[in-house]
Design a protein around this motif. Structure first.
Motif, PDB file in Angstrom:
ATOM      1  N   ARG A   1      32.722  44.535  54.047  1.00 32.12           N
ATOM      2  CA  ARG A   1      33.085  43.308  53.418  1.00 32.12           C
ATOM      3  C   ARG A   1      32.760  42.215  54.397  1.00 32.12           C
ATOM      4  NH1 ARG A   1      39.485  42.606  52.592  1.00 32.12           N
ATOM      5  NH2 ARG A   1      39.188  42.564  54.981  1.00 32.12           N
TER       6      ARG A   1
ATOM      7  N   TYR B   1      40.979  27.876  45.030  1.00 26.91           N
ATOM      8  CA  TYR B   1      40.699  29.329  44.618  1.00 26.91           C
ATOM      9  C   TYR B   1      42.094  30.125  44.408  1.00 26.91           C
ATOM     10  CZ  TYR B   1      38.757  34.252  44.451  1.00 26.91           C
ATOM     11  OH  TYR B   1      38.385  35.339  44.216  1.00 26.91           O
TER      12      TYR B   1
ATOM     13  N   LEU C   1      34.398  41.313  45.966  1.00 27.86           N
ATOM     14  CA  LEU C   1      35.425  40.125  45.830  1.00 27.86           C
ATOM     15  C   LEU C   1      34.726  39.142  47.171  1.00 27.86           C
ATOM     16  CD1 LEU C   1      37.879  38.786  44.895  1.00 27.86           C
ATOM     17  CD2 LEU C   1      38.992  39.819  46.789  1.00 27.86           C
ATOM     18  N   ALA C   2      34.568  39.748  48.123  1.00 25.56           N
ATOM     19  CA  ALA C   2      34.113  39.000  49.385  1.00 25.56           C
ATOM     20  C   ALA C   2      33.027  37.925  49.012  1.00 25.56           C
ATOM     21  CB  ALA C   2      33.869  39.706  50.298  1.00 25.56           C
TER      22      ALA C   2
ATOM     23  N   ILE D   1      44.623  37.731  53.215  1.00 26.82           N
ATOM     24  CA  ILE D   1      43.066  38.136  53.237  1.00 26.82           C
ATOM     25  C   ILE D   1      42.180  37.171  52.533  1.00 26.82           C
ATOM     26  CG2 ILE D   1      41.886  40.289  52.570  1.00 26.82           C
ATOM     27  CD1 ILE D   1      44.426  41.882  52.656  1.00 26.82           C
TER      28      ILE D   1
ATOM     29  N   LEU E   1      42.018  44.721  50.241  1.00 24.95           N
ATOM     30  CA  LEU E   1      42.955  44.511  48.894  1.00 24.95           C
ATOM     31  C   LEU E   1      43.496  45.917  48.208  1.00 24.95           C
ATOM     32  CD1 LEU E   1      41.598  41.331  47.669  1.00 24.95           C
ATOM     33  CD2 LEU E   1      43.791  41.567  48.963  1.00 24.95           C
TER      34      LEU E   1
ATOM     35  N   SER F   1      43.933  44.218  38.088  1.00 22.62           N
ATOM     36  CA  SER F   1      44.331  45.258  38.949  1.00 22.62           C
ATOM     37  C   SER F   1      45.764  45.142  39.377  1.00 22.62           C
ATOM     38  CB  SER F   1      43.561  45.632  40.203  1.00 22.62           C
ATOM     39  OG  SER F   1      43.503  44.395  40.833  1.00 22.62           O
TER      40      SER F   1
ATOM     41  N   ASP G   1      34.717  47.035  44.918  1.00 16.76           N
ATOM     42  CA  ASP G   1      35.239  45.670  44.185  1.00 16.76           C
ATOM     43  C   ASP G   1      35.952  45.072  45.543  1.00 16.76           C
ATOM     44  OD1 ASP G   1      34.780  46.068  41.670  1.00 16.76           O
ATOM     45  OD2 ASP G   1      36.580  47.023  41.189  1.00 16.76           O
TER      46      ASP G   1
ATOM     47  N   LYS H   1      38.922  40.941  38.153  1.00 17.32           N
ATOM     48  CA  LYS H   1      39.289  42.311  38.308  1.00 17.32           C
ATOM     49  C   LYS H   1      40.615  42.203  39.400  1.00 17.32           C
ATOM     50  CE  LYS H   1      35.466  45.228  38.199  1.00 17.32           C
ATOM     51  NZ  LYS H   1      34.103  45.582  38.849  1.00 17.32           N
TER      52      LYS H   1
ATOM     53  N   LEU I   1      42.257  46.920  44.856  1.00 15.93           N
ATOM     54  CA  LEU I   1      40.870  47.074  44.220  1.00 15.93           C
ATOM     55  C   LEU I   1      40.258  48.103  44.865  1.00 15.93           C
ATOM     56  CD1 LEU I   1      39.731  43.382  44.463  1.00 15.93           C
ATOM     57  CD2 LEU I   1      40.427  44.770  42.616  1.00 15.93           C
TER      58      LEU I   1
ATOM     59  N   ILE J   1      33.771  35.272  46.510  1.00 16.85           N
ATOM     60  CA  ILE J   1      34.540  34.322  47.376  1.00 16.85           C
ATOM     61  C   ILE J   1      33.479  33.379  48.068  1.00 16.85           C
ATOM     62  CG2 ILE J   1      36.156  33.404  49.122  1.00 16.85           C
ATOM     63  CD1 ILE J   1      37.827  35.912  48.357  1.00 16.85           C
TER      64      ILE J   1
ATOM     65  N   LEU K   1      38.784  35.443  54.163  1.00 14.45           N
ATOM     66  CA  LEU K   1      37.602  35.502  53.386  1.00 14.45           C
ATOM     67  C   LEU K   1      36.818  34.250  53.140  1.00 14.45           C
ATOM     68  CD1 LEU K   1      38.192  38.760  51.294  1.00 14.45           C
ATOM     69  CD2 LEU K   1      36.778  38.546  53.137  1.00 14.45           C
TER      70      LEU K   1
END
Ligand SMILES: Nc1ncnc2c1ncn2[C@@H]1O[C@H](COP(=O)(O)OP(=O)(O)O)[C@@H](O)[C@H]1O
Ligand SMILES: [Mg+2]
Lengths: 248, 363
Positions: free
Chosen positions: A167, B282, A118-119, B272, A107, B7, A114, B3, A110, A122, B276
């Protein structure tokens, strides 16, 4: 020989039975997989090779639950992901799969830390979960500890790919799927990335399926399988192939 | 998630800023126009109520916004009104709207006015006794710097200020009824009567008697004034509805556009997230939260701008009544955020439904 017995006793990480995948483009059917059969044991590092268009990415996407097969069965970590609905497949992907792509797919907004965080979020459905690996530990393992605050654009290709590996493994996935992870890297960075995958495999027993064009890259794996026209070649075919390639 | 959202805002500061300002505009639109409308209405209703009396008596086709009526009632009706059982007194008033100064001047009958009214308090001077004398309220006195003894001009005539009364009753400026009738060219005519019921007689009884006796006139209980004004003032409801609608549409369209372009630009990013293992909900939440945040910022900016706008208006028109009730503050916020969430829904669902493999740029 000892090794082989030990391997046979291990649990299956992936079992694929008669997997078919047909893409429909307008009114034309494009067969991408024509009956793939493969079993991968836990802790194996399998390299999948084959010419462009033979169905390698399709297989990987099916294994990771990003696609639904036309027919056939896929078991990941004992669960038949080819039989579940979309929501369930998403959950399995979240809990059991880590992806590494040729184009990194980080991403961009980020920073390194981060992206990994994030991973984790999630994975924990919005919460920071305690289970996976420590972010710092993974960053150290992949030699990114001083790049934590860098955005992907401020990292080199090799660093970006190491970050995407970090990640992918942060949640200790049952299966790490890598689609030509060294495809956009120079040889030095390729080597580093491959070494790290190998280290993850050996040190942490991480099961890895890696697609690659490059025989040298494939040789870091514990097993190489060859694909042609939507099928995985059997052992005899493999032998022939290996001879052709001058491996013997 | 936060975040990621923040961002993204920083990544596209111009679009974020423009979206926030657009939502703010919708909020300001509601607050300022409703504030001024209701302000005018509440103020008029309250000051009318404080004239005293229990009933307002008008021709049947009259509006409660006196500015729209001319003098059509014969003053003689006063005697008939006062003969109705239970009526203590009635006083005629002629209202004239001064368009150039945006307020009303009332022509009142000194004697009967004092019978009906009990709220008028003078800070200086007293009620007029001569034809070309006027009384003004404290707001008028302050904003026009007029004191007892000064001369003011009304409808091309000069009046001497005889008294300054505490604002909040009747109109800002009052002159003798007869004088205004003459200037207006409507001798012996009034716009309305204020009727005071006799002490001890139930209001309901008097109301019924008045209505039975004067079937072709409009009789309003002064206690109901504000409510009736709001519902009967021409185009008031439609105007408020239109403003509300406009504000929702602004929020809706701006967020729809912003989020739609956002998800188009961020297709890969959504791919992406899906790779994940991010669920549909979400991704929907991500887009909705982003929109709510923009809208909330817009609402906040809107309240600030509204405050500044009202300060500016009041600096230029000090007599302009403004009334923004809590209801409308909440409504403006809800409309701004609600419109945005509705606008974000389609892009959010579209993003959530994207094919992850395509989103990742395969093919
Ligand atoms: N989304 C798609 N729609 C239609 N055909 C596709 C799609 N993805 C892949 N294919 C086709 O399926 C075959 C296998 O593709 P792919 O799995 O990407 O092969 P590889 O990764 O080995 O190059 C190719 O013929 C390709 O054109
Ligand atoms: Mg491919």
């Amino acid at each position: 020989m000892n090794n082989r017995i030990e391997l046979a006793q291990r649990k299956d990480a992936v079992v694929v039975e008669n997997l078919q995948m047909v893409y429909r483009v307008g009114k034309v059917d494009v067969p991408a997989l024509r009956g793939v059969e493969i079993t991968v044991k836990q802790g194996e590092f399998v390299a999948v090779m084959g010419p462009s268009g033979c169905g390698k990415s399709t297989l990987l996407h099916l294994l990771g639950g990003l696609l639904r097969p036309t027919s056939g069965r896929i078991f990941v970590d004992g669960i038949e992901i080819s039989a579940v609905n979309d929501t369930e497949r998403t959950r399995i992907r979240r809990e059991k799969i880590g992806f590494v792509f040729q184009r990194f797919n980080l991403l961009p907004t980020l920073n390194a830390r981060d992206n990994i965080e994030l991973a984790r979020r999630i994975h924990g459905n919005g919460y920071r979960n305690g289970s996976g690996l420590a972010v710092d530990e993974v960053l150290r393992l992949l030699r990114l500890e001083d790049k934590m605050r860098h955005k992907p654009a401020e990292l080199s290709g090799g660093e970006q790919q190491r970050l995407s590996i970090a990640r992918a493994v942060i949640n200790k996935p049952a299966l790490l799927l890598a689609d030509e992870p060294t495809g956009s890297l120079d040889s030095d960075n390729s080597l580093l990335v491959l070494q790290m995958l190998q280290e993850l495999n050996i040190r942490y027993g991480q099961t890895i399926i890696m697609i690659t064009h490059d025989l040298e890259a494939a040789s870091t794996a514990s097993r190489i399988v060859e694909m042609r026209d939507g099928r995985i070649l059997n052992r005899v075919q493999n032998l022939v192939y290996a001879r052709e390639q001058g491996l013997f | 998630m936060m975040k990621l959202i923040l961002s993204n805002f920083l990544q596209r500061p111009t679009r974020t800023f423009v979206s926030i300002m657009a939502v703010a505009l919708g909020v300001v639109l509601v607050l300022v126009s409703v504030g001024l409308c209701y302000g005018q209405l509440t103020d008029t209703a309250e000051r009318t109520r404080r004239i005293g009396g229990d009933f307002l008596f008008q021709p049947s086709d009259a509006s409660l916004l006196f500015a729209l009526n001319s003098g059509t009632l014969p003053v003689r009706i006063k005697e008939v009104l006062e003969k109705v059982e239970g009526v203590e007194a009635a006083t005629p008033i002629l209202a004239k709207f001064l368009a150039d100064r945006f307020h009303l001047v009332f022509g009142i009958d000194h004697e009967s006015f004092e019978e009906v009214n009990s709220s008028l308090r003078f800070v200086d001077g007293a009620l007029f006794t001569q034809p070309f004398e006027a009384v003004v309220d404290t707001v008028y006195s302050t904003s026009n710097q007029v004191r007892v003894g000064d001369e003011i001009e009304i409808l091309g005539h000069r009046f001497k200020v005889r008294g300054v009364f505490v604002q909040g009753t009747a109109s800002r400026v009052m002159v003798p009824l007869a004088t205004l009738q003459e200037i207006n060219g409507t001798p012996e005519k009034a716009t309305m009567f204020f009727i005071k019921g006799r002490q001890g007689v139930p209001e309901e009884q008097v109301y019924k008697r008045l209505r039975d006796r004067f079937k072709h006139y409009k009789i309003t209980r002064t206690a109901d004034l504000q409510e009736i004004m709001a519902s009967s003032t021409p185009v008031f409801r439609q105007f408020v509805a239109a403003v509300v609608f406009l504000s929702v549409v602004i929020s809706f369209l701006v967020i729809l556009l912003a989020m739609y372009s956002t998800i188009t630009e961020r297709t890969r990013e959504i791919g992406i997230l899906k790779s994940l293992g991010a669920s549909r909900s979400y991704i929907v939440q991500l887009i909705l939260k982003e929109s709510v945040l923009i809208c909330a910022a817009g609402v906040t900016v809107g309240f600030i701008l509204n405050y500044l706008a009202l300060q500016l208006i009041l600096a230029n028109f000090p007599t302009m009544p403004v009334s923004i009730t809590l209801f409308w503050k909440v409504a403006a916020a809800v409309l701004g955020i609600g419109g945005g969430v509705m606008g974000a829904l389609y892009p959010a669902l579209k993003a959530a439904g994207q094919d992850p493999v395509k989103a990742l740029g395969y093919e």
